[in-house]
Write an enzyme that holds these catalytic residues in place. Sequence first.
Site, PDB file in Angstrom:
ATOM      1  CD  GLU A   1      11.279  -1.256   1.690  1.00 55.72           C
ATOM      2  OE1 GLU A   1      10.511  -2.226   1.788  1.00 55.72           O
ATOM      3  OE2 GLU A   1      10.926  -0.081   1.929  1.00 55.72           O
TER       4      GLU A   1
ATOM      5  CD1 TRP B   1      12.539  10.680  -0.231  1.00 50.84           C
ATOM      6  CD2 TRP B   1      14.503  10.688   0.850  1.00 50.84           C
ATOM      7  NE1 TRP B   1      12.828   9.381   0.148  1.00 50.84           N
ATOM      8  CE2 TRP B   1      14.022   9.359   0.815  1.00 50.84           C
ATOM      9  CE3 TRP B   1      15.717  10.910   1.468  1.00 50.84           C
ATOM     10  CZ2 TRP B   1      14.724   8.287   1.374  1.00 50.84           C
ATOM     11  CZ3 TRP B   1      16.418   9.851   2.032  1.00 50.84           C
ATOM     12  CH2 TRP B   1      15.925   8.568   1.975  1.00 50.84           C
TER      13      TRP B   1
ATOM     14  CG  ASP C   1      -0.100  -0.143   2.525  1.00 55.64           C
ATOM     15  OD1 ASP C   1       1.128  -0.405   2.451  1.00 55.64           O
ATOM     16  OD2 ASP C   1      -0.672   0.016   3.614  1.00 55.64           O
ATOM     17  CD  GLU C   2       5.444   3.342   1.090  1.00 54.85           C
ATOM     18  OE1 GLU C   2       6.102   4.290   1.455  1.00 54.85           O
ATOM     19  OE2 GLU C   2       5.487   2.242   1.670  1.00 54.85           O
TER      20      GLU C   2
END
Length: 952
Positions: A801, A568, A506-507
């Site tokens: 990941e 980021w 859910d990303e």
Amino acid sequence: MKILTFWTLLSLIFCINTKAASDLTPDYLRCEYLENPFIDEKKPRLSWILKSEVRNQYQTAYRILVASKVELLEPGKADLWDSKKTIGDITSQVVYQGKPLKSRQKCYWKVQSWDKKGQAGKWSDWATWEMGLLEEDDWKSQWIGKDFSANTQPIPYKNKELFLPPSPILRKKIALANKVAKARLYVTSLGLYEYKINGKKVGVDFLAPGWTDYNKRLYYNVYDVTQQLGQGEHVLQATLSPGWYSGYIGYALLIGNPVVRAFYENTPALKAQLEVTFTNGETAIFTTNEQWKAATGGLIESDILHGETFDARKVPEGWSQANFNDEHWDDASIINAGKRNLQLYPAQPVQVTDVIEPIEIHKRENGDYIFDMGQNFAGLVKLKVKGKAGDKVVLKFGEMLHPDGRLMDENLRMARATDTYILKGDPEGEEWTPAFTYHGFQYVQVSGFPDKPTKGNITGLVLGSNTPRVGHFETDHPMVNQLYQNIVWTQRANFVDIPTDCPQRDERMGWTGDAQTYAGTAAINMDVSAFFTKWIQDLHDAQWEYGAYPDYAPAPPVRSTDTYAPGWMEAGIINPYEQFKAYGDTRIIETGWENMEKFMAFHYKKSKGAYFYPEGSFADLNPKGGYGDWLSIGKKTPPDMLATMYYGHVASLMAEMADAIGKPERAMHFQNLAKKIKTAFAAHYLNEENLRLKTDATAYGDGAGYVDGQMGFSGNTQTAYANAIFLDFLDDNQKHIAGNHLAQLIHENDGKLATGFLGAKQLLPALSATGHSDLAYQLLLNEEYPSWGFEIKNGATTIWERWDSYVKDNPEKMASLNNGMNSFSHYAFGSVFEWMFHNMAGIKADEVAYKTFTIAPEIPKEEINYVAASHQSIHGNISSSWKKVGEKLFMKVSIPVNTQATLFIPAKSELDITMDKKRLDQHENLQRGHFFEGKQVLKLGSGTYQFESIIK
Ligand code: BGC
């Protein structure tokens, strides 16, 4: 003497002419990075690559013709633009400078080039582009839809509930009085659409029109539907799905965000117009309006994260046929969707790019079957099934199995990732492919299949933005080859309209840190020019008012504390820069310049004009300090030290970009800024005496609130040195010593890496740059945790990941690992490919877009004896391969026409090298540089060259 006839004379002249003319031929004509596209750019940029058998060939001039009809595409006739013979070697980013372009205008173009001797080559084949709808009032259609959410019952799901309203289906019958010469469908939706004519899907795209900040811009697609329309009656049909517009997004449900779905609006809507030109010259336009009819059909649930449920019994029988009676359907509602900024989708759409057959089926004790697709990927399956009406087949998707054979779904978190098909009972059998969802998976658990399924019942459809593959890489080392394949598969799984972090849980958001670190690798593997043109706009659209770029773009408020983070937010500068570097794209700089300046001003303000960030500068973020060196191992690199380096780094990139768009004062300003930041960095974070990087760890207290803060902080980390070296924060001497410190840290760590998202890409290049190539190779080839090889030893077919996402045959360890954040398809660590391509194959651009480049492979002492890589750049195909056999080294390189390479050939001495079987000194006109540190430098123009040398 024989008298020459007229014909022999003519053929002689012709022959002389052909000989004299150049073989230089433009090929692969593109407009705005796409072949024969629909565009809405009024000043489109054109590009071509050049072909020639002649070595050292380049273009000295070109001529472009653009015409409104193919017959007019001749010198003297071209009615839109004749560039005339234009001196220059440019073959890309050539801006159209002809007559203003109008809506719907189709343009035909071709190009001719002159070679290095000034001889004209042949004209290219022609190509086209066609303009979309450029004016607001070209759009005659209304927004239509139907809100069926009111009577939808929430579905209980994992202690919460899901709200999945049925999809509206829309219908309109039309009649065409004449034969059709040309037909175009202009279509968009809020939410996702599938448009059909007479039951046949228009185009082959999925998830259209993609994800943007719908309040700022919405894309439409254009399709040539001439072939789908003849004289007579037709049915126009559409299905809508919530998609990103009104469906679930990200982890909002997981974290209990007040809004979990419908971040933009609740009701999907369609806007489309079909424009037809008949053979008699008349035209007609069929808009979406109140005459359309609306109902619900088979698609009773549909969501990107949660999957689809399709009840085939509910499909209105015959609704794609003209004689279907839709009188009992509701009128479509006119949706008040406000004013929308409509633009033509600028990239390759999401499509099926491959088909995968299952390799095995396992039966579970409860009667379920698990299909193993043999490859982790993103996409869908096509189901083939025969059974009774009402039989229900449930497909659940996962990336891994538990050691006991169970499907692992914990790592999907709140994504239901389930597709359900309810059969209508067709005795011939039924086929179904979901339309508005996708999953990241290798395994499909099938429940409720009417009998025993076989491999033919499930076919995997690989979905992704259809970016052309432009890179290849191979070695004689199976693990490294698998690593490369895993990197490519992970890119394919995550370049789905936007660059997502992962395709399964859910990303699936456009996390900026991941994208900035991977951008270089992405551009080597695939042509991502159009893809990033789109996403960089998403980035600017998502920029905060105060100037920072967000954690992810597009950026609906999935969690209010997701604001910005060092490493980021710099995607707002780094990604445009990577686009400029890979393709020489200066327009991306120009269009984003103000946004980027605004970001730099934010940095200045946030750092209080001190040119560095002391410890604790980002304690106001959640998590404190941002994400830092996310998923690193051991002591944490201070996020403020990284923030300082990123600030300095983007200042340097801004200087370069300012130069490229003719802003010398800004270039100077940013150069000075970068210098000041580097000085301030050294003053605060570098120990002058031993040249170790340092921090005041006490400033972080017990680390509470920081990502992995309990591990403690140190300036003396692999990531700190890797960045300081890679981002050019040190002078030559300091760099050299920092390289030794880095090597020492790796030795102290048992020869293993410890880097996270902000260090993994920089680590190997930093080692190579400071004379530790052997250590870089050692890290690449390591198969123990943590390493890339460890993943592969444990069965990875994509990049994980975490360094320890899975440990084969170790149930105990597994139990502790499979927590809520464990994706098996996360490209960030795949950024190591930059080093593989730049250092192993040795290909590095010098000027932007590989106009000039270096080939300097680093040959390891052992384990790898062969490497071959290629990259289809905007100038053509570059390749480099080498093979070691005993004391001999064989190298082969290809250099595209109109480019130049500097080659470094390893050898004992210059006399030990041959090129195309002749010693170098026996070649005339060879531009030989010096022989230095065991390498001969050569400058070469286009062509393919083979070398042999003695290296021991
Ligand atoms: C994502 C990452 C992202 C990160 C921020 C994660 O949940 O999957 O890839 O960059 O959050 O640290």
